[in-house]
Design a protein around this motif. Structure first.
Motif, PDB file in Angstrom:
ATOM      1  N   GLY A  55      48.732  29.874  36.018  1.00 51.37           N
ATOM      2  CA  GLY A  55      47.501  29.261  36.512  1.00 51.37           C
ATOM      3  C   GLY A  55      47.642  28.665  37.895  1.00 51.37           C
ATOM      4  N   PHE A  56      48.696  27.883  38.109  1.00 57.80           N
ATOM      5  CA  PHE A  56      48.887  27.252  39.412  1.00 57.80           C
ATOM      6  C   PHE A  56      49.708  28.125  40.359  1.00 57.80           C
ATOM      7  N   GLY A  57      50.626  28.942  39.775  1.00 51.33           N
ATOM      8  CA  GLY A  57      51.433  29.820  40.621  1.00 51.33           C
ATOM      9  C   GLY A  57      50.613  30.984  41.151  1.00 51.33           C
ATOM     10  N   PHE A  58      50.251  31.909  40.257  1.00 47.65           N
ATOM     11  CA  PHE A  58      49.423  33.041  40.662  1.00 47.65           C
ATOM     12  C   PHE A  58      48.015  32.598  41.038  1.00 47.65           C
ATOM     13  N   GLY A  59      47.543  31.537  40.379  1.00 50.23           N
ATOM     14  CA  GLY A  59      46.181  31.081  40.642  1.00 50.23           C
ATOM     15  C   GLY A  59      45.967  30.689  42.085  1.00 50.23           C
ATOM     16  N   ALA A  60      47.010  30.156  42.733  1.00 53.17           N
ATOM     17  CA  ALA A  60      46.886  29.772  44.136  1.00 53.17           C
ATOM     18  C   ALA A  60      46.686  30.992  45.027  1.00 53.17           C
ATOM     19  N   VAL A  61      47.193  32.142  44.558  1.00 52.68           N
ATOM     20  CA  VAL A  61      47.061  33.377  45.335  1.00 52.68           C
ATOM     21  C   VAL A  61      45.798  34.140  44.946  1.00 52.68           C
ATOM     22  N   ILE A  62      45.546  34.226  43.631  1.00 50.81           N
ATOM     23  CA  ILE A  62      44.430  35.032  43.138  1.00 50.81           C
ATOM     24  C   ILE A  62      43.102  34.300  43.307  1.00 50.81           C
ATOM     25  N   GLY A  63      43.069  33.042  42.914  1.00 51.34           N
ATOM     26  CA  GLY A  63      41.848  32.247  43.043  1.00 51.34           C
ATOM     27  C   GLY A  63      40.903  32.439  41.891  1.00 51.34           C
ATOM     28  N   ALA A  64      40.409  33.673  41.677  1.00 53.56           N
ATOM     29  CA  ALA A  64      39.439  33.926  40.617  1.00 53.56           C
ATOM     30  C   ALA A  64      39.696  35.296  40.016  1.00 53.56           C
ATOM     31  N   ALA A  65      39.270  35.470  38.771  1.00 55.48           N
ATOM     32  CA  ALA A  65      39.367  36.753  38.078  1.00 55.48           C
ATOM     33  C   ALA A  65      38.130  36.915  37.225  1.00 55.48           C
ATOM     34  N   TYR A  66      37.449  38.032  37.401  1.00 59.89           N
ATOM     35  CA  TYR A  66      36.199  38.272  36.679  1.00 59.89           C
ATOM     36  C   TYR A  66      35.174  37.169  36.928  1.00 59.89           C
ATOM     37  N   GLY A  67      35.241  36.533  38.063  1.00 61.16           N
ATOM     38  CA  GLY A  67      34.293  35.477  38.383  1.00 61.16           C
ATOM     39  C   GLY A  67      34.654  34.120  37.823  1.00 61.16           C
ATOM     40  N   TYR A  68      35.803  33.992  37.141  1.00 62.13           N
ATOM     41  CA  TYR A  68      36.253  32.719  36.586  1.00 62.13           C
ATOM     42  C   TYR A  68      37.394  32.171  37.426  1.00 62.13           C
ATOM     43  N   ASP A  69      37.538  30.875  37.425  1.00 60.75           N
ATOM     44  CA  ASP A  69      38.739  30.282  37.984  1.00 60.75           C
ATOM     45  C   ASP A  69      39.937  30.847  37.224  1.00 60.75           C
ATOM     46  N   TYR A  70      41.000  31.228  37.945  1.00 58.99           N
ATOM     47  CA  TYR A  70      42.107  31.914  37.293  1.00 58.99           C
ATOM     48  C   TYR A  70      42.776  31.047  36.227  1.00 58.99           C
ATOM     49  N   ARG A  71      42.791  29.739  36.418  1.00 56.38           N
ATOM     50  CA  ARG A  71      43.376  28.880  35.386  1.00 56.38           C
ATOM     51  C   ARG A  71      42.573  28.953  34.097  1.00 56.38           C
ATOM     52  N   ASP A  72      41.247  29.033  34.210  1.00 57.09           N
ATOM     53  CA  ASP A  72      40.408  29.184  33.017  1.00 57.09           C
ATOM     54  C   ASP A  72      40.625  30.556  32.384  1.00 57.09           C
ATOM     55  N   PHE A  73      40.795  31.566  33.234  1.00 54.76           N
ATOM     56  CA  PHE A  73      41.048  32.923  32.762  1.00 54.76           C
ATOM     57  C   PHE A  73      42.332  32.975  31.939  1.00 54.76           C
ATOM     58  N   VAL A  74      43.385  32.344  32.450  1.00 56.94           N
ATOM     59  CA  VAL A  74      44.675  32.363  31.759  1.00 56.94           C
ATOM     60  C   VAL A  74      44.637  31.530  30.488  1.00 56.94           C
ATOM     61  N   SER A  75      44.044  30.354  30.545  1.00 56.72           N
ATOM     62  CA  SER A  75      44.050  29.468  29.378  1.00 56.72           C
ATOM     63  C   SER A  75      43.316  30.097  28.193  1.00 56.72           C
ATOM     64  N   THR A  76      42.266  30.873  28.449  1.00 56.51           N
ATOM     65  CA  THR A  76      41.590  31.564  27.348  1.00 56.51           C
ATOM     66  C   THR A  76      42.382  32.785  26.896  1.00 56.51           C
ATOM     67  N   GLY A  77      43.073  33.438  27.807  1.00 58.51           N
ATOM     68  CA  GLY A  77      43.886  34.585  27.429  1.00 58.51           C
ATOM     69  C   GLY A  77      45.101  34.212  26.609  1.00 58.51           C
ATOM     70  N   VAL A  78      45.687  33.068  26.929  1.00 60.79           N
ATOM     71  CA  VAL A  78      46.894  32.629  26.220  1.00 60.79           C
ATOM     72  C   VAL A  78      46.587  32.274  24.767  1.00 60.79           C
ATOM     73  N   VAL A  79      45.317  32.035  24.444  1.00 61.63           N
ATOM     74  CA  VAL A  79      44.939  31.831  23.042  1.00 61.63           C
ATOM     75  C   VAL A  79      45.411  33.012  22.202  1.00 61.63           C
ATOM     76  N   ALA A  80      45.155  34.216  22.691  1.00 65.33           N
ATOM     77  CA  ALA A  80      45.556  35.415  21.951  1.00 65.33           C
ATOM     78  C   ALA A  80      47.072  35.521  21.847  1.00 65.33           C
ATOM     79  N   THR A  81      47.773  35.151  22.913  1.00 66.36           N
ATOM     80  CA  THR A  81      49.232  35.201  22.889  1.00 66.36           C
ATOM     81  C   THR A  81      49.789  34.247  21.835  1.00 66.36           C
TER      82      THR A  81
END
Length: 267
Positions: A55-81
């Motif tokens: 979230g903070f590492g890649f998120g600083a570079v990516i910024g957003a994914a699918y229109g979401y803040d990348y940290r929000d994108f990762v935190s919802t994805g990690v639920v499945a993990t």
């Protein structure tokens, strides 16, 4: 010699009885009361590490994914993990140890319990844990800025259905491997690619077309999509496909797990 699965003499029992399931759950709950601190610690620390690293590492570079803040994108994805690891790992190692080393299942099947009831009880318990601890990444995510939403209330149920399929997968695997060391092949060759190519850390449409197509048959991908649609309030008719895939996966794994466990446990 393993104990045969026989019913005690008495009133006729139905093909499936819920009493054995409740009995296994009571046993699991008694054990859980002893080790819940370590399980809870791991469930909170792992998503925190993922969020800090991605979230903070890649998120600083990516910024957003699918229109979401990348940290929000990762935190919802990690639920499945989290759901995958809790259910599949718990089923593979726990079932193998209880069947091979502790012979717990020999004692259980000496009672009026059949294999399909035992498998259902073990898998549903792990699925319940997966549904509960699968919410931990969201809690951590909210600490890092993930906006709370009413759709989060559906996440435990999504985690349960997904966890049920992967717990049954783990039970099936535990019944076909020759030794506990063989799990390394399953973890590295099956589970690791599953959670990496499920839209957990990056959108699957960024993959080559053949890989993106393969990702669509990954049950974990459908869990990720359901979680994100629920959390970000984007649920629609299309999500019924995700639910159907997860239910079909659980039904298939139940059949395989019961089949192989019966072959292992019954002479």
């Amino acid at each position: 010699m393993t104990a045969p699965s026989t019913r005690a003499e008495g009133p006729a029992l139905r093909w499936f009885e819920w009493a054995p399931v409740r009995g296994v759950w009571r046993r699991e709950l008694a054990l859980y009361k002893r080790y819940w601190p370590s399980t809870s610690f791991a469930a909170l620390v792992e998503p925190t590490i993922y969020l800090l690293a991605f979230g903070f590492g890649f998120g600083a570079v990516i910024g957003a994914a699918y229109g979401y803040d990348y940290r929000d994108f990762v935190s919802t994805g990690v639920v499945a993990t989290s759901v995958l690891f809790i259910s599949a790992f718990g089923a593979m190692f726990g079932t193998f140890i209880r069947r091979t080393f502790q012979h717990t299942y020999d004692a259980v099947l000496a009672a009026p319990v059949d294999v399909h009831e035992l498998v259902t009880a073990e898998a549903s318990w792990l699925a319940a844990k997966a549904g509960l601890y699968g919410c931990a990444p969201m809690v951590v995510g909210m600490a890092f800025g993930l906006p709370p939403s009413p759709g989060m209330l559906l996440v435990p149920f999504i985690g349960f259905v997904t966890g049920l399929g992967f717990a049954l997968f783990g039970i099936w695997v535990s019944a076909i491997v020759p030794s506990i060391n063989t799990f390394d092949y399953v973890i590295s060759g099956v589970l690791a690619p599953m959670f990496l190519v499920a839209g957990t850390f990056f959108p699957t449409d960024q993959l080559p077309s053949w890989a993106a197509t393969a990702a669509r048959v990954n049950p974990l991908y459908h869990c990720v999509e359901l979680v994100r649609d629920a959390v970000f309030l984007r649920l629609g008719v299309h999500d019924l496909v995700h639910v159907a895939v997860l239910l079909l996966f659980a039904a298939l794994m139940w059949s395989l797990a019961v089949w192989k466990m019966r072959a292992r446990m019954i002479d």
